[in-house]
Motif scaffolding. Structure first.
Motif, PDB file in Angstrom:
ATOM      1  N   ILE A  41      89.890  62.850  -3.562  1.00 56.92           N
ATOM      2  CA  ILE A  41      88.469  62.825  -3.864  1.00 56.92           C
ATOM      3  C   ILE A  41      88.061  64.231  -4.290  1.00 56.92           C
ATOM      4  O   ILE A  41      88.357  65.208  -3.596  1.00 56.92           O
ATOM      5  CB  ILE A  41      87.623  62.387  -2.652  1.00 56.92           C
ATOM      6  CG1 ILE A  41      88.019  60.980  -2.193  1.00 56.92           C
ATOM      7  CG2 ILE A  41      86.131  62.421  -2.990  1.00 56.92           C
ATOM      8  CD1 ILE A  41      87.311  60.535  -0.921  1.00 56.92           C
ATOM      9  N   LEU A  42      87.388  64.332  -5.424  1.00 64.79           N
ATOM     10  CA  LEU A  42      86.905  65.610  -5.936  1.00 64.79           C
ATOM     11  C   LEU A  42      85.385  65.613  -5.871  1.00 64.79           C
ATOM     12  O   LEU A  42      84.734  64.653  -6.281  1.00 64.79           O
ATOM     13  CB  LEU A  42      87.359  65.819  -7.384  1.00 64.79           C
ATOM     14  CG  LEU A  42      88.856  65.642  -7.664  1.00 64.79           C
ATOM     15  CD1 LEU A  42      89.131  65.725  -9.156  1.00 64.79           C
ATOM     16  CD2 LEU A  42      89.663  66.684  -6.914  1.00 64.79           C
ATOM     17  N   MET A  43      84.806  66.681  -5.347  1.00 70.86           N
ATOM     18  CA  MET A  43      83.351  66.786  -5.236  1.00 70.86           C
ATOM     19  C   MET A  43      82.906  68.151  -5.736  1.00 70.86           C
ATOM     20  O   MET A  43      83.613  69.150  -5.567  1.00 70.86           O
ATOM     21  CB  MET A  43      82.907  66.606  -3.777  1.00 70.86           C
ATOM     22  CG  MET A  43      83.317  65.288  -3.162  1.00 70.86           C
ATOM     23  SD  MET A  43      82.965  65.197  -1.386  1.00 70.86           S
ATOM     24  CE  MET A  43      81.162  65.286  -1.384  1.00 70.86           C
ATOM     25  N   SER A  44      81.722  68.193  -6.354  1.00 70.39           N
ATOM     26  CA  SER A  44      81.169  69.474  -6.801  1.00 70.39           C
ATOM     27  C   SER A  44      79.654  69.406  -6.756  1.00 70.39           C
ATOM     28  O   SER A  44      79.058  68.327  -6.765  1.00 70.39           O
ATOM     29  CB  SER A  44      81.645  69.810  -8.220  1.00 70.39           C
ATOM     30  OG  SER A  44      81.207  68.834  -9.150  1.00 70.39           O
ATOM     31  N   GLY A  45      79.029  70.569  -6.688  1.00 75.93           N
ATOM     32  CA  GLY A  45      77.577  70.614  -6.657  1.00 75.93           C
ATOM     33  C   GLY A  45      77.056  72.011  -6.399  1.00 75.93           C
ATOM     34  O   GLY A  45      77.766  73.010  -6.575  1.00 75.93           O
ATOM     35  N   GLY A  46      75.807  72.047  -5.989  1.00 75.30           N
ATOM     36  CA  GLY A  46      75.147  73.295  -5.635  1.00 75.30           C
ATOM     37  C   GLY A  46      74.341  73.059  -4.381  1.00 75.30           C
ATOM     38  O   GLY A  46      74.904  72.853  -3.313  1.00 75.30           O
ATOM     39  N   THR A  47      73.017  73.030  -4.502  1.00 68.80           N
ATOM     40  CA  THR A  47      72.181  72.682  -3.354  1.00 68.80           C
ATOM     41  C   THR A  47      72.199  71.178  -3.092  1.00 68.80           C
ATOM     42  O   THR A  47      71.772  70.717  -2.036  1.00 68.80           O
ATOM     43  CB  THR A  47      70.737  73.144  -3.582  1.00 68.80           C
ATOM     44  OG1 THR A  47      70.254  72.596  -4.821  1.00 68.80           O
ATOM     45  CG2 THR A  47      70.661  74.667  -3.657  1.00 68.80           C
ATOM     46  N   THR A  48      72.683  70.404  -4.068  1.00 63.79           N
ATOM     47  CA  THR A  48      72.922  68.971  -3.892  1.00 63.79           C
ATOM     48  C   THR A  48      74.290  68.648  -4.487  1.00 63.79           C
ATOM     49  O   THR A  48      74.882  69.460  -5.206  1.00 63.79           O
ATOM     50  CB  THR A  48      71.859  68.100  -4.602  1.00 63.79           C
ATOM     51  OG1 THR A  48      71.914  68.366  -6.012  1.00 63.79           O
ATOM     52  CG2 THR A  48      70.468  68.400  -4.075  1.00 63.79           C
ATOM     53  N   ILE A  49      74.805  67.469  -4.213  1.00 62.72           N
ATOM     54  CA  ILE A  49      76.053  67.025  -4.824  1.00 62.72           C
ATOM     55  C   ILE A  49      75.753  66.577  -6.249  1.00 62.72           C
ATOM     56  O   ILE A  49      74.841  65.783  -6.477  1.00 62.72           O
ATOM     57  CB  ILE A  49      76.666  65.874  -4.024  1.00 62.72           C
ATOM     58  CG1 ILE A  49      76.974  66.318  -2.598  1.00 62.72           C
ATOM     59  CG2 ILE A  49      77.943  65.377  -4.698  1.00 62.72           C
ATOM     60  CD1 ILE A  49      77.425  65.197  -1.701  1.00 62.72           C
ATOM     61  N   SER A  50      76.503  67.072  -7.213  1.00 62.87           N
ATOM     62  CA  SER A  50      76.264  66.711  -8.611  1.00 62.87           C
ATOM     63  C   SER A  50      77.299  65.739  -9.164  1.00 62.87           C
ATOM     64  O   SER A  50      77.028  64.994 -10.106  1.00 62.87           O
ATOM     65  CB  SER A  50      76.232  67.968  -9.486  1.00 62.87           C
ATOM     66  OG  SER A  50      77.460  68.671  -9.410  1.00 62.87           O
ATOM     67  N   ARG A  51      78.498  65.731  -8.569  1.00 63.15           N
ATOM     68  CA  ARG A  51      79.553  64.875  -9.103  1.00 63.15           C
ATOM     69  C   ARG A  51      80.580  64.552  -8.017  1.00 63.15           C
ATOM     70  O   ARG A  51      80.949  65.421  -7.225  1.00 63.15           O
ATOM     71  CB  ARG A  51      80.250  65.579 -10.265  1.00 63.15           C
ATOM     72  CG  ARG A  51      81.235  64.722 -11.049  1.00 63.15           C
ATOM     73  CD  ARG A  51      81.956  65.593 -12.095  1.00 63.15           C
ATOM     74  NE  ARG A  51      81.021  66.277 -12.961  1.00 63.15           N
ATOM     75  CZ  ARG A  51      80.619  65.850 -14.137  1.00 63.15           C
ATOM     76  NH1 ARG A  51      81.083  64.705 -14.596  1.00 63.15           N
ATOM     77  NH2 ARG A  51      79.766  66.538 -14.866  1.00 63.15           N
ATOM     78  N   ILE A  52      81.024  63.296  -7.980  1.00 58.44           N
ATOM     79  CA  ILE A  52      82.107  62.871  -7.096  1.00 58.44           C
ATOM     80  C   ILE A  52      83.079  62.055  -7.925  1.00 58.44           C
ATOM     81  O   ILE A  52      82.677  61.180  -8.703  1.00 58.44           O
ATOM     82  CB  ILE A  52      81.602  62.007  -5.926  1.00 58.44           C
ATOM     83  CG1 ILE A  52      80.581  62.764  -5.085  1.00 58.44           C
ATOM     84  CG2 ILE A  52      82.762  61.557  -5.047  1.00 58.44           C
ATOM     85  CD1 ILE A  52      79.946  61.924  -3.991  1.00 58.44           C
ATOM     86  N   THR A  53      84.372  62.327  -7.782  1.00 60.85           N
ATOM     87  CA  THR A  53      85.396  61.547  -8.465  1.00 60.85           C
ATOM     88  C   THR A  53      86.381  61.017  -7.439  1.00 60.85           C
ATOM     89  O   THR A  53      86.940  61.782  -6.652  1.00 60.85           O
ATOM     90  CB  THR A  53      86.148  62.393  -9.499  1.00 60.85           C
ATOM     91  OG1 THR A  53      85.214  62.924 -10.450  1.00 60.85           O
ATOM     92  CG2 THR A  53      87.171  61.538 -10.238  1.00 60.85           C
ATOM     93  N   SER A 103      77.212  77.467  -6.577  1.00 59.99           N
ATOM     94  CA  SER A 103      77.927  76.211  -6.799  1.00 59.99           C
ATOM     95  C   SER A 103      79.170  76.146  -5.924  1.00 59.99           C
ATOM     96  O   SER A 103      79.595  77.147  -5.353  1.00 59.99           O
ATOM     97  CB  SER A 103      78.328  76.068  -8.276  1.00 59.99           C
ATOM     98  OG  SER A 103      79.292  77.050  -8.630  1.00 59.99           O
ATOM     99  N   TRP A 104      79.750  74.960  -5.844  1.00 67.11           N
ATOM    100  CA  TRP A 104      80.957  74.764  -5.053  1.00 67.11           C
ATOM    101  C   TRP A 104      81.747  73.579  -5.597  1.00 67.11           C
ATOM    102  O   TRP A 104      81.202  72.690  -6.259  1.00 67.11           O
ATOM    103  CB  TRP A 104      80.623  74.514  -3.579  1.00 67.11           C
ATOM    104  CG  TRP A 104      79.640  73.396  -3.346  1.00 67.11           C
ATOM    105  CD1 TRP A 104      78.282  73.514  -3.249  1.00 67.11           C
ATOM    106  CD2 TRP A 104      79.933  71.995  -3.228  1.00 67.11           C
ATOM    107  NE1 TRP A 104      77.709  72.268  -3.073  1.00 67.11           N
ATOM    108  CE2 TRP A 104      78.698  71.328  -3.050  1.00 67.11           C
ATOM    109  CE3 TRP A 104      81.108  71.251  -3.251  1.00 67.11           C
ATOM    110  CZ2 TRP A 104      78.611  69.949  -2.897  1.00 67.11           C
ATOM    111  CZ3 TRP A 104      81.035  69.875  -3.105  1.00 67.11           C
ATOM    112  CH2 TRP A 104      79.795  69.242  -2.924  1.00 67.11           C
ATOM    113  N   THR A 105      83.035  73.583  -5.333  1.00 64.90           N
ATOM    114  CA  THR A 105      83.908  72.446  -5.617  1.00 64.90           C
ATOM    115  C   THR A 105      84.842  72.276  -4.425  1.00 64.90           C
ATOM    116  O   THR A 105      85.182  73.248  -3.742  1.00 64.90           O
ATOM    117  CB  THR A 105      84.757  72.660  -6.887  1.00 64.90           C
ATOM    118  OG1 THR A 105      85.599  73.806  -6.703  1.00 64.90           O
ATOM    119  CG2 THR A 105      83.868  72.859  -8.101  1.00 64.90           C
TER     120      THR A 105
END
Length: 202
Positions: free
Chosen positions: A159-171, A141-143
Motif C-alpha cells: 500500500i502506497l500513501m502520500s499527502g500533506g496535512t491530509t491524505i492526497s493519494r492511496i494506491t 508533504s510525506w510518502t
C-alpha cells in the motif's frame, strides 16, 4: 474472503526505515495529518485489473469518522454505498442492501475493517502493527510504503500513501497484480457528523 473483499475495495528531506527508526515516520505523519474526529471529501478511484487493458474509473464522496468508521459513496458510474464499521461491512445500492459481512461470522472482516479505518483516517501509528514501512517526510508533504507483516492475512502486496496535512493519494497493489489508485480532493475536517451522515452510519 479476504481476497474477495480486497478486490472490491481496491491514503529538508529525511528518509526513515521501519526497522531502524521504529516510531519516527508514523509519528511525524500523524502529526501532519492531525486528529480531527471527522474528515470528508471527494474521491476519484482508478482500478486496473490484471489482464484487462481498460481502466475502471469511479467518482464519489467519502466520510471518515474515527468512532464510527468509513462511509464510501460511489456516485459514478453506478451508485453504491459502502459502510465500514469496526464490526461490519455493508454494501448498498439505491434498491437496498447488497451484502452485509459481520466480523463475528467472518473473522477476516475485522482485519479488513481495522485496515480500512486506519488507512482512510490517516492513523499511521495503528497501521504500524500490521505493516513494516519506509518513507520520507518533508516540511509540507510525506510518502509511506506499507508492506504486510503477514501476507497470509491480507489481499494486498503493498500500500502506497502520500499527502500533506491530509491524505492526497492511496494506491493498493494486490497479490493478483491488480492496482487501485484513489485520489482525494476537497478534503475537509470537522468536529462532528452532519445529521444526514449520522443516519447513513446507522
Amino acid at each position: 474472503m479476504v481476497s474477495l473483499i480486497g478486490r472490491f475495495l481496491m491514503f529538508g528531506l529525511v528518509f526513515f526505515s521501519g526497522d531502524s527508526l521504529a516510531n519516527s515516520l508514523p509519528n511525524q505523519i500523524s502529526g501532519m495529518v492531525g486528529s480531527a474526529q471527522t474528515v470528508r471529501g471527494k474521491f476519484t478511484q482508478i482500478k486496473v485489473i490484471s489482464g484487462i487493458s481498460k481502466q475502471l474509473v469511479s467518482e464519489g464522496n467519502f466520510v471518515v469518522d474515527k468512532s464510527l468508521g468509513v462511509l464510501w459513496i460511489t456516485e459514478k458510474p453506478i451508485y453504491q454505498r459502502l459502510r465500514v464499521s469496526k464490526s461490519t461491512i455493508r454494501i448498498d445500492n439505491r434498491s437496498g442492501n447488497l451484502m452485509t459481512l459481520d466480523a463475528r461470522s467472518e473473522p477476516s472482516v475485522r482485519y479488513i475493517n481495522e485496515l480500512v479505518i486506519a488507512v482512510f483516517s490517516g492513523d499511521i501509528i495503528s497501521l504500524e502493527r500490521l505493516f513494516s514501512y519506509s518513507g520520507e517526510v518533508t516540511s509540507n508533504s510525506w510518502t509511506i510504503e506499507l508492506m504486510p507483516k503477514s501476507f497470509s492475512s491480507t489481499p494486498f502486496k503493498k500500500i502506497l500513501m502520500s499527502g500533506g496535512t491530509t491524505i492526497s493519494r492511496i494506491t493498493f497493489l494486490s497479490k493478483e497484480g491488480d492496482s487501485t489508485e484513489i485520489q482525494f480532493s476537497d478534503v475537509r475536517s470537522a468536529a462532528n457528523l452532519t445529521n444526514d451522515e449520522v443516519i447513513q452510519f446507522r
